[in-house]
Design an enzyme around this catalytic site. Structure first.
Site, mmCIF file in Angstrom:
data_model
loop_
_atom_site.group_PDB
_atom_site.id
_atom_site.type_symbol
_atom_site.label_atom_id
_atom_site.label_comp_id
_atom_site.label_asym_id
_atom_site.label_seq_id
_atom_site.Cartn_x
_atom_site.Cartn_y
_atom_site.Cartn_z
ATOM 1 N N ASP A 24 -5.542 -22.682 20.098
ATOM 2 C CA ASP A 24 -4.269 -22.282 20.884
ATOM 3 C C ASP A 24 -3.270 -22.107 19.978
ATOM 4 O O ASP A 24 -2.791 -22.658 18.942
ATOM 5 C CB ASP A 24 -3.649 -23.371 21.673
ATOM 6 C CG ASP A 24 -2.660 -22.975 22.544
ATOM 7 O OD1 ASP A 24 -2.819 -22.087 23.239
ATOM 8 O OD2 ASP A 24 -1.499 -23.920 22.425
ATOM 9 N N ASP A 30 -3.414 -23.796 30.016
ATOM 10 C CA ASP A 30 -3.322 -22.443 29.986
ATOM 11 C C ASP A 30 -4.003 -21.656 31.419
ATOM 12 O O ASP A 30 -3.317 -20.794 31.871
ATOM 13 C CB ASP A 30 -4.296 -21.801 28.637
ATOM 14 C CG ASP A 30 -3.626 -21.970 27.373
ATOM 15 O OD1 ASP A 30 -2.418 -22.471 27.332
ATOM 16 O OD2 ASP A 30 -3.936 -21.625 26.353
ATOM 17 N N THR A 70 -1.747 -16.430 20.891
ATOM 18 C CA THR A 70 -2.339 -15.790 19.750
ATOM 19 C C THR A 70 -2.141 -14.510 19.593
ATOM 20 O O THR A 70 -1.645 -13.930 18.640
ATOM 21 C CB THR A 70 -3.980 -16.469 19.625
ATOM 22 O OG1 THR A 70 -4.171 -17.729 19.817
ATOM 23 C CG2 THR A 70 -4.388 -15.924 18.248
#
Length: 483
Positions: free
Chosen positions: A17, A348, A51
């Site tokens: 992550d 997420d 990312t």
């Protein structure tokens, strides 16, 4: 690939992550700190794509360096990037598709959450975990207002079992057990008194000393204490409570009395958990015994104590609540690191499901959206006569770098793969072709069911551009020692 991070005190974190990696890195460089903030902003606003936003910003800075070497002024580069980001965001709106879903048709939401979980360490269980995340979000969502309060979803974890044992509890789990081992382990149709007052005699605020010089005085004091306990327990019984959940502890005498009066109790429950229990059961948190009334009791269809493994670990499940809008995702895993990474992955997936409920527009993943935007930005560059067109073309190259990174991570030849997909998109005028990362045999992301939220992708481009523009306008770094 995943990263293993070791903190100064020896704690180990395994994750891929982006926000977590940058958060835990000890960054000294001032520009790098802006990158950490960028990833954090993406995490707070969207919850996914942390990312990608850093890769995008890094690629824009790399391209800007080349333009600076060619003598183009930073302000002109920043203006070109701003124009290109507007073109890309408008193009994303153009290629986006609406997704229809409802309480009975959750498959579109599940597919999008599966895309999010595909890159995580938990990808072997992505289908069941995606279903759990979607069901949890729909349980607490207000579909009319298109709003989701993620605070009502509690994510708990306990070491032991396997990832497949992860479950969704329509209620609350508390990492506590009954205060006395002989209290009942299962209570049906429970009426719950939620207390923030302790089961103990009142204490004076100031310092005090009690002198006891005879047995009679000691007996009187003991009887007075017992009367306090009796009155407290009786008040709970009088209003019809069948379970007491208390924020504070109580001594052995109070515990013994509760057990004898057939009033099960749970002690040392945290404030956040108390609030969730109150929301779920429709009860009120009571600060004084005198204020306890039948209307303030919470109601649950079933309260049960569950044991785990051979360690005698126990948890309390409060299920079938009056208000089922509070739910718990209970994660199992082989070790603490696995559970922590699963929590981040579930977070997420929850954020992606929430974003889709707020705005049900999606774009296709696998780099197809970035490649399509790159083609659109490249085509638009010729319409700008000034120096900015160089920056606009550089922006298109930066968009390609995200797809190149995907191809590299999948073990493919990056340049060849990107060129083939780009030419296929232009030839067939189809923005759904992306990088076939899993070697399925087709580049069409629509057939592979790889989706991403439109607002998540737009936010990535806008945030990365804003931060790079800010960096380009910095001409000096002044530290306190320079004053």
């Amino acid at each position: 690939m995943d990263k293993m991070l070791q903190s100064p005190d020896g704690d180990v974190t395994i994750t891929n992550d982006g926000a977590t990696i940058l958060e835990q890195m000890d960054v000294d460089n001032q520009i790098a700190k802006l990158m950490v903030e960028l990833s954090r902003s993406q995490d707070y606003e969207i919850g996914d794509g942390t990312t990608g936003v850093v890769v995008m910003a890094g690629a824009l800075l790399e391209q800007a360096e080349r333009l600076l070497e060619r003598g183009i002024h930073p302000i002109r580069i920043a203006e070109g990037y701003e124009m290109a980001s507007r073109i890309a965001v408008e193009h994303l709106d153009h290629i986006a598709q609406k997704f229809d879903f409802g309480p009975t048709n959750i498959e579109p939401l599940v597919q999008t959450c599966m895309t999010t979980l595909s890159s995580k360490i938990v990808n072997r269980c992505k289908r069941p975990l995606a279903e759990i995340a979607v069901k949890a979000v729909l349980s607490v969502a207000d579909l009319e207002r298109k709003d989701v309060n993620l605070d009502l979803i509690k994510v708990e974890g306990k070491v032991g079992g396997k990832l497949e044992d992860t479950e969704l509890v329509y209620g609350i789990t508390v990492d506590k057990d009954m205060s006395h081992p002989q209290m009942p382990k299962k209570i049906e149709d429970a009426k719950i008194a939620i207390l923030t007052c302790p089961f103990e005699p009142p204490k004076p605020k100031a310092k005090h000393k009690v002198d006891i010089d005879t047995v009679e005085k000691f007996q009187t004091l003991r009887q007075q204490e017992q009367k306090y306990f009796d009155d407290m327990v009786q008040k709970c019984k009088d209003v019809g409570a069948t379970l007491v959940i208390c924020q504070w502890g109580f001594d052995n005498e109070a515990n013994h009395l509760l057990m004898h009066r057939n009033l099960p109790a749970v002690r040392w429950v945290g404030g956040v958990e108390l609030e969730l229990i109150a929301i779920a059961t429709g009860g009120r948190i009571v600060p004084r015994f005198q204020e306890l009334t039948p209307e303030k009791l919470g109601r649950a269809g079933l309260v049960r104590e569950k044991s785990f493994g051979t360690t005698k670990d126990k948890m309390l499940y409060i299920e079938h609540c009056a208000n089922s809008r509070a739910v718990t995702i209970f994660i199992r895993g082989g070790n603490k690191m696995m559970i922590e990474e699963t929590k981040r992955s579930i977070h997420d997936a929850l954020c992606v499901a929430r974003n889709l409920i707020r705005n049900n527009s999606i774009v296709y993943g696998g780099g197809s959206a970035e490649i399509s935007c790159s083609i659109a930005v490249e085509a638009a560059a010729d319409k700008y006569p000034g120096v900015e067109q160089y920056a606009i073309r550089a922006f298109a190259d930066a968009l390609d770098s995200v797809s190149i990174a995907r191809a590299e991570n999948s073990g493919l030849q990056p340049i060849e793969t990107l060129s083939a997909v780009k030419s296929q998109q232009i030839k067939e005028n189809n923005p759904h072709f992306g990088i076939d990362c899993n070697d399925v045999g087709t580049n069409d992301m629509r057939k592979q069911n790889v989706f991403e939220t439109l607002i998540g992708k737009q936010q990535q481009i806008l945030l990365a551009t804003q931060v790079v523009k800010m960096i380009l306008k910095i001409d000096d770094v002044i530290s306190p020692s320079d004053y």
